[in-house]
Design an enzyme around this catalytic site. Structure first.
Site, PDB file in Angstrom:
ATOM      1  N   TYR A 118      15.454  70.525  -9.434  1.00 45.90           N
ATOM      2  CA  TYR A 118      16.694  68.899  -8.648  1.00 45.90           C
ATOM      3  C   TYR A 118      17.587  70.168  -9.185  1.00 45.90           C
ATOM      4  O   TYR A 118      18.906  69.346  -8.858  1.00 45.90           O
ATOM      5  CB  TYR A 118      16.562  67.897 -10.231  1.00 45.90           C
ATOM      6  CG  TYR A 118      15.447  67.055  -9.992  1.00 45.90           C
ATOM      7  CD1 TYR A 118      14.448  66.232  -8.886  1.00 45.90           C
ATOM      8  CD2 TYR A 118      13.441  68.085 -10.555  1.00 45.90           C
ATOM      9  CE1 TYR A 118      13.655  65.851  -8.759  1.00 45.90           C
ATOM     10  CE2 TYR A 118      12.680  66.806 -10.895  1.00 45.90           C
ATOM     11  CZ  TYR A 118      12.700  65.785  -9.414  1.00 45.90           C
ATOM     12  OH  TYR A 118      11.841  65.177  -9.559  1.00 45.90           O
ATOM     13  N   ASN A 141      13.737  59.485  -0.254  1.00 43.26           N
ATOM     14  CA  ASN A 141      13.587  60.443   1.093  1.00 43.26           C
ATOM     15  C   ASN A 141      12.965  59.126   2.145  1.00 43.26           C
ATOM     16  O   ASN A 141      11.229  58.685   1.807  1.00 43.26           O
ATOM     17  CB  ASN A 141      12.766  61.431   0.697  1.00 43.26           C
ATOM     18  CG  ASN A 141      12.613  62.436   1.139  1.00 43.26           C
ATOM     19  OD1 ASN A 141      12.417  62.039   2.823  1.00 43.26           O
ATOM     20  ND2 ASN A 141      11.879  62.695   0.967  1.00 43.26           N
ATOM     21  N   CYS A 149      10.026  66.354  -0.508  1.00 45.54           N
ATOM     22  CA  CYS A 149      10.763  66.306  -1.792  1.00 45.54           C
ATOM     23  C   CYS A 149       9.484  66.169  -3.109  1.00 45.54           C
ATOM     24  O   CYS A 149       9.735  67.096  -3.980  1.00 45.54           O
ATOM     25  CB  CYS A 149      10.957  64.595  -1.855  1.00 45.54           C
ATOM     26  SG  CYS A 149       9.464  62.931  -1.974  1.00 45.54           S
ATOM     27  N   HIS A 150       8.224  66.862  -2.525  1.00 45.69           N
ATOM     28  CA  HIS A 150       6.447  67.107  -3.776  1.00 45.69           C
ATOM     29  C   HIS A 150       7.530  68.973  -4.011  1.00 45.69           C
ATOM     30  O   HIS A 150       6.934  69.014  -5.011  1.00 45.69           O
ATOM     31  CB  HIS A 150       5.667  67.619  -2.667  1.00 45.69           C
ATOM     32  CG  HIS A 150       5.498  68.177  -1.890  1.00 45.69           C
ATOM     33  ND1 HIS A 150       6.008  67.668  -0.399  1.00 45.69           N
ATOM     34  CD2 HIS A 150       5.261  69.516  -1.784  1.00 45.69           C
ATOM     35  CE1 HIS A 150       6.344  68.654   0.156  1.00 45.69           C
ATOM     36  NE2 HIS A 150       5.317  70.245  -0.142  1.00 45.69           N
ATOM     37  N   GLU A 176      -0.613  73.832  -0.574  1.00 48.00           N
ATOM     38  CA  GLU A 176       1.020  75.096  -0.288  1.00 48.00           C
ATOM     39  C   GLU A 176       0.895  76.331  -1.160  1.00 48.00           C
ATOM     40  O   GLU A 176       1.505  76.984  -1.593  1.00 48.00           O
ATOM     41  CB  GLU A 176       2.130  74.721  -0.031  1.00 48.00           C
ATOM     42  CG  GLU A 176       2.726  73.626   0.651  1.00 48.00           C
ATOM     43  CD  GLU A 176       4.182  73.086   0.498  1.00 48.00           C
ATOM     44  OE1 GLU A 176       5.120  73.047  -0.147  1.00 48.00           O
ATOM     45  OE2 GLU A 176       4.263  71.992   1.149  1.00 48.00           O
TER      46      GLU A 176
END
Length: 184
Positions: A118, A141, A149-150, A176
């Site tokens: 962040y 978002n 945003c993950h 991912e």
């Protein structure tokens, strides 16, 4: 007829299955405008009402709309492990100011398979010390998954919060390769 001489709905939506449950995707002529997690009937109704209120046009279910169809195709490919990024046009009209700046940086500067803190994201947009405000931007978002945003985590190694739920965030990060696949 709108100002561009086009007839028909200005906002379209469809629900698509994904590795994290049903997603509602909504688009305008300008691009994909909203992605909503856990798109059960009641969630879908609420999302359509919010879009009507915010965009001034009642969304119509239209999975064949060209912008929406392309977004669906790309989301399905992402969850199938065949796509690492999105190149559908985005309509940023549901977010503005600092939130839009942060989300645009996130979309362009944090690639598939990586994470950012962040505070790091706050520094990237020229606002060091605004880590908490970046967290609020993530919560605002309107395009989760597509604007990833993950991929924003706590600097101390914690996963951080997530509007779609922590289990959903873990699944996206596992997809991912950032986290191991959940055992169950």
């Amino acid at each position: 007829m709108d100002s561009q001489g086009q007839v028909g709905p200005r906002v379209v939506w469809a629900v698509v299955g994904s590795g994290v449950g049903p997603l509602l995707l909504a688009a305008t002529r300008g691009g994909l405008v909203n992605v909503v997690f856990h798109a059960t009937d009641s969630v879908r109704r609420g999302a359509v009402e919010r879009l009507t209120s915010r965009l001034g046009a009642e969304p119509v279910e239209a999975p064949g709309d060209p912008v929406l169809a392309e977004a669906i195709c790309q989301v399905e490919a992402y969850f199938a492990g065949e796509r690492r990024g999105f190149d559908v046009p985005l309509d940023w009209s549901l977010v503005s100011g600092f939130n839009r700046e942060v989300l645009r940086e996130l979309a362009s500067g944090v690639p598939y398979g990586t994470v950012v803190g962040y505070g790091d994201l706050a520094r990237r947009v020229g606002q060091p010390g605004a880590a908490q405000a970046v967290g609020m931007s993530m919560g605002a978002n309107p395009l989760p998954v597509v604007v990833p945003c993950h991929r924003v985590v706590e600097s101390g190694g914690g996963i951080g919060g997530f509007g779609g739920g922590l289990e959903t965030k873990r699944k996206l990060l596992a997809l991912e390769g950032v986290l191991p696949e959940p055992l169950f």
